[in-house]
Design a protein around this motif. Structure first.
Motif, PDB file in Angstrom:
ATOM      1  N   SER A  62       7.293 -22.641  40.771  1.00  0.00           N
ATOM      2  CA  SER A  62       8.037 -23.513  40.175  1.00  0.00           C
ATOM      3  C   SER A  62       7.397 -24.049  39.004  1.00  0.00           C
ATOM      4  O   SER A  62       6.307 -24.350  38.613  1.00  0.00           O
ATOM      5  CB  SER A  62       8.072 -25.016  41.078  1.00  0.00           C
ATOM      6  OG  SER A  62       8.856 -24.412  42.067  1.00  0.00           O
ATOM      7  N   VAL A  63       8.406 -24.210  38.043  1.00  0.00           N
ATOM      8  CA  VAL A  63       8.147 -24.722  36.678  1.00  0.00           C
ATOM      9  C   VAL A  63       9.133 -25.850  36.173  1.00  0.00           C
ATOM     10  O   VAL A  63      10.192 -25.717  36.868  1.00  0.00           O
ATOM     11  CB  VAL A  63       7.964 -23.619  35.397  1.00  0.00           C
ATOM     12  CG1 VAL A  63       6.778 -22.727  35.797  1.00  0.00           C
ATOM     13  CG2 VAL A  63       9.194 -22.775  35.242  1.00  0.00           C
ATOM     14  N   ILE A  64       8.961 -26.631  35.357  1.00  0.00           N
ATOM     15  CA  ILE A  64      10.035 -27.541  34.809  1.00  0.00           C
ATOM     16  C   ILE A  64      10.197 -27.053  33.251  1.00  0.00           C
ATOM     17  O   ILE A  64       9.258 -26.812  32.609  1.00  0.00           O
ATOM     18  CB  ILE A  64       9.395 -28.917  34.715  1.00  0.00           C
ATOM     19  CG1 ILE A  64       8.764 -29.296  36.082  1.00  0.00           C
ATOM     20  CG2 ILE A  64      10.480 -29.988  34.115  1.00  0.00           C
ATOM     21  CD1 ILE A  64       8.069 -30.551  36.143  1.00  0.00           C
TER      22      ILE A  64
ATOM     23  N   THR B 150      14.954 -31.309  37.218  1.00  0.00           N
ATOM     24  CA  THR B 150      14.542 -30.215  38.068  1.00  0.00           C
ATOM     25  C   THR B 150      13.791 -29.363  37.875  1.00  0.00           C
ATOM     26  O   THR B 150      13.618 -28.818  36.847  1.00  0.00           O
ATOM     27  CB  THR B 150      15.890 -29.604  38.656  1.00  0.00           C
ATOM     28  OG1 THR B 150      16.583 -29.136  37.768  1.00  0.00           O
ATOM     29  CG2 THR B 150      17.001 -30.830  39.592  1.00  0.00           C
ATOM     30  N   GLU B 151      13.102 -28.561  38.793  1.00  0.00           N
ATOM     31  CA  GLU B 151      11.975 -27.429  38.799  1.00  0.00           C
ATOM     32  C   GLU B 151      12.871 -26.323  39.068  1.00  0.00           C
ATOM     33  O   GLU B 151      13.853 -26.440  39.998  1.00  0.00           O
ATOM     34  CB  GLU B 151      10.858 -27.756  39.817  1.00  0.00           C
ATOM     35  CG  GLU B 151       9.970 -28.761  39.307  1.00  0.00           C
ATOM     36  CD  GLU B 151       8.868 -29.052  40.505  1.00  0.00           C
ATOM     37  OE1 GLU B 151       8.605 -27.879  41.239  1.00  0.00           O
ATOM     38  OE2 GLU B 151       7.877 -29.876  40.150  1.00  0.00           O
TER      39      GLU B 151
ATOM     40  N   ARG C 157       4.376 -27.591  33.212  1.00  0.00           N
ATOM     41  CA  ARG C 157       4.000 -28.317  34.557  1.00  0.00           C
ATOM     42  C   ARG C 157       3.480 -29.497  34.366  1.00  0.00           C
ATOM     43  O   ARG C 157       2.874 -30.041  33.465  1.00  0.00           O
ATOM     44  CB  ARG C 157       3.032 -27.336  35.038  1.00  0.00           C
ATOM     45  CG  ARG C 157       3.525 -25.819  35.782  1.00  0.00           C
ATOM     46  CD  ARG C 157       2.376 -25.370  36.695  1.00  0.00           C
ATOM     47  NE  ARG C 157       2.949 -24.221  37.303  1.00  0.00           N
ATOM     48  CZ  ARG C 157       2.358 -22.991  37.205  1.00  0.00           C
ATOM     49  NH1 ARG C 157       1.099 -22.888  36.527  1.00  0.00           N
ATOM     50  NH2 ARG C 157       3.020 -22.022  37.823  1.00  0.00           N
TER      51      ARG C 157
ATOM     52  N   ARG D  85       8.507 -23.243  29.596  1.00  0.00           N
ATOM     53  CA  ARG D  85       7.856 -23.607  30.922  1.00  0.00           C
ATOM     54  C   ARG D  85       6.790 -24.572  30.789  1.00  0.00           C
ATOM     55  O   ARG D  85       5.867 -24.340  30.075  1.00  0.00           O
ATOM     56  CB  ARG D  85       7.395 -22.378  31.316  1.00  0.00           C
ATOM     57  CG  ARG D  85       8.216 -21.073  31.520  1.00  0.00           C
ATOM     58  CD  ARG D  85       7.356 -19.917  32.303  1.00  0.00           C
ATOM     59  NE  ARG D  85       8.547 -18.875  32.305  1.00  0.00           N
ATOM     60  CZ  ARG D  85       7.863 -17.735  32.513  1.00  0.00           C
ATOM     61  NH1 ARG D  85       6.870 -17.259  32.439  1.00  0.00           N
ATOM     62  NH2 ARG D  85       8.941 -16.784  32.625  1.00  0.00           N
TER      63      ARG D  85
END
Length: 124
Positions: free
Chosen positions: A95-97, A51-52, A65, A63
């Motif tokens: 948003s980052v993953i 999830t982000e 993307r 972090r």
């Protein structure tokens, strides 16, 4: 560099062309959680969370993307690569993953040390 950024995952196996079933997501060998494995721009692979999250809740070293690579002169996406977010910090709501190593429940999970994760002081 790959070791410091957590890009130490094994590459995804090539799909079997005769298998028509939907593949299950890969699982972490240490904690058995679902993960996403993506190539990086420097020929390594990274395990990412499923999830982000907003950038404000994920520490800087974790972090990532996903960037879509398109064919020249086409809108067709041919691959997706993971790029670590650094240089310019994202806005708190972007948003980052996170890298999976941040949330891996196993006590032997590789995590950067506090010295590696610290942001260098460039104030002079």
């Amino acid at each position: 560099m790959a070791q410091q950024e957590g890009a130490t995952a094994t590459p995804r196996p090539a799909p079997d062309p005769d298998d028509v079933t939907f593949p299950d997501p890969p699982r972490c060998a240490l904690c058995d959680a679902d993960i996403r494995i993506h190539p990086t721009v420097y020929d390594r692979w990274v395990s990412l969370a499923m999830t982000e999250f907003p950038a404000k809740v994920i520490p800087g070293p974790f972090r990532w993307r996903l960037v879509k690579i398109q064919a020249p002169h086409s809108s067709t996406v041919i691959d997706v690569v993971a790029v670590r977010v650094r240089g310019i910090d994202p806005l708190p709501g972007d948003s980052v993953i996170p890298a999976h190593q941040m949330s891996c429940a196993d006590k032997y999970a590789e995590r950067p040390s506090a010295k590696e994760a610290a942001i260098p002081d460039t104030s002079g």
